[in-house]
Design an enzyme around this catalytic site. Structure first.
Site, PDB file in Angstrom:
ATOM      1  N   TYR A  96      82.153   2.626  52.095  1.00 43.47           N
ATOM      2  CA  TYR A  96      82.487   3.413  53.246  1.00 43.47           C
ATOM      3  C   TYR A  96      83.672   4.188  52.816  1.00 43.47           C
ATOM      4  CZ  TYR A  96      86.643   0.384  53.967  1.00 43.47           C
ATOM      5  OH  TYR A  96      87.907  -0.385  53.439  1.00 43.47           O
ATOM      6  N   CYS A  97      83.902   5.376  53.434  1.00 42.71           N
ATOM      7  CA  CYS A  97      85.088   6.225  53.272  1.00 42.71           C
ATOM      8  C   CYS A  97      85.735   6.332  54.607  1.00 42.71           C
ATOM      9  CB  CYS A  97      84.808   7.605  52.486  1.00 42.71           C
ATOM     10  SG  CYS A  97      83.232   8.452  53.599  1.00 42.71           S
ATOM     11  N   TRP A  98      86.565   7.688  54.578  1.00 47.90           N
ATOM     12  CA  TRP A  98      87.434   7.844  55.899  1.00 47.90           C
ATOM     13  C   TRP A  98      86.334   8.293  57.087  1.00 47.90           C
ATOM     14  CZ3 TRP A  98      90.144  12.168  58.168  1.00 47.90           C
ATOM     15  CH2 TRP A  98      90.785  11.739  59.315  1.00 47.90           C
ATOM     16  N   TYR A 125      85.317   4.439  58.138  1.00 47.99           N
ATOM     17  CA  TYR A 125      86.748   3.655  58.339  1.00 47.99           C
ATOM     18  C   TYR A 125      87.164   3.966  59.850  1.00 47.99           C
ATOM     19  CZ  TYR A 125      91.604   1.984  57.779  1.00 47.99           C
ATOM     20  OH  TYR A 125      92.494   1.711  58.304  1.00 47.99           O
TER      21      TYR A 125
END
Length: 356
Positions: A96-98, A125
């Site tokens: 995952y990222c933001w 996120y």
């Protein structure tokens, strides 16, 4: 290659039966500010590279930013794969990222090419953060464990967990015991964002149809603030007050703090000057330096008791309909927990009668 995606609900529903590795590919600074508990950080861009790509994106657009990202990271792909393989073992990994999903898409592709079993988190996120905030207002069957300083509330709470009860351990997640002395012997406190993530993690693992024990705390635990929505639930929750003798309380306080150097105890005592007054602090410091720790602890308890009684009276005034039960306990934490659990059953009977 098409990378399978997974929603937060799907990822979480299988997290206990089939452990997965969470890989956070945001920059180290983003990860340090807050991340999904248990996730490791394999950043696509370091802090400086992220800032550079962000500036290019603002000035020249997405395509130029993507080109810059590949230029900065292309030579690091082998290292990314090695780090992920070492951490992953035979487990499935969720990346995952933001918010935008671009970084997690790139890293998921790299990891998948290396043969790893990868899913990309579809909601990134920020969805985790929103879920945590939602859970703080979600109704749980909270039972508040209260009592004066030194009654052993935290030890009883953890003993209740050993007996199969659900708990939300605020002091554990805050890395702080709540009082002016609460940071002694504790690791550095997390950020406010990560504290909320940890609380959300605890609530995600809780069944809202079963009672959930939470220790009574003030709004702040050290530098960290309990989320308002959760604090409101705690204020309205049925309360079970733990009571024990002054001697038992002092003995427990000295067991927890008496071994710390006198200089540290003196520093934390002085920090209370504005609250308990200069003369009381002088008396406490004199006793401390003379080695009379019992009398020193007695002065501090006098202050904490007054604060506790004031807060307690105010809560009862604001929520007069609350159910309150007092339980006398001793130094045996296991027996105390059994007494407390019996008290919970009495509270639930009282609530059932009122609702009926």
């Amino acid at each position: 290659m098409t990378i399978p995606t997974i929603s937060l609900a799907e990822a979480w529903s299988g997290s206990t039966s089939s452990p997965r590795l969470w890989i956070d590919v945001r920059s180290p600074g983003e990860y340090a500010a807050g991340h999904i508990p248990g996730a490791i950080n394999i950043p696509l861009l370091n802090n400086e590279e992220r800032a550079e790509v962000g500036t290019i994106y603002k000035q020249h657009g997405r395509d130029s930013a993507v080109d810059a990202g590949f230029r900065l990271t292309g030579g690091k792909f082998a290292r990314y794969v090695q780090e992920a393989r070492e951490a992953c073992s035979d487990r499935e990994a969720i990346v995952y990222c933001w918010r935008g999903g671009l970084r997690s898409a790139i890293m998921s592709w790299i990891f998948s090419l290396s043969g790893m079993r990868i899913h990309q988190l579809s909601c990134v996120y920020i969805a985790w953060r929103n879920e945590c905030l939602r859970l703080f207002a979600h109704p749980f069957q909270i039972l508040l464990l209260s009592g004066m300083t030194g009654c052993g509330k935290t030890a009883i709470l953890r003993q209740l967990e050993q007996m199969g009860e659900q708990i939300l351990d605020l002091e554990k997640w805050a890395c702080h015991k709540g009082s002016s002395f609460g940071a002694l012997g504790q690791p550095e406190q997390p950020t406010q964002e990560q504290f909320e993530n940890l609380l959300g993690f605890g609530l995600m693992n809780s069944n809202d149809q079963r009672r959930l024990w939470i220790e009574d705390e003030s709004r702040f635990i050290g530098k960290l603030r309990i989320p308002d929505a959760l604090l409101r639930q705690m204020a309205r929750a049925p309360e079970l007050e733990v009571c024990c003798t002054q001697e038992e309380r002092i003995a427990r306080i000295l067991h927890e703090y008496g071994a710390f150097p006198a200089e540290q105890l003196s520093e934390r005592t002085v920090a209370l000057s504005r609250r308990i007054g200069g003369e009381q602090v002088k008396s406490a410091l004199k006793l401390l330096h003379e080695g009379d720790l019992q009398s020193w602890a007695g002065i501090l308890l006098d202050y904490y008791d007054k604060t506790y009684l004031y807060t307690r009276c105010r809560r009862r005034k604001d929520f007069p309909e609350g159910v309150v039960l007092t339980a006398q306990v001793g130094g045996d934490d296991d027996q105390s927990a059994r007494t407390i659990r019996f008290g919970a059953q009495q509270i639930e009977k009282t609530r059932a009668r009122r609702s009926g």
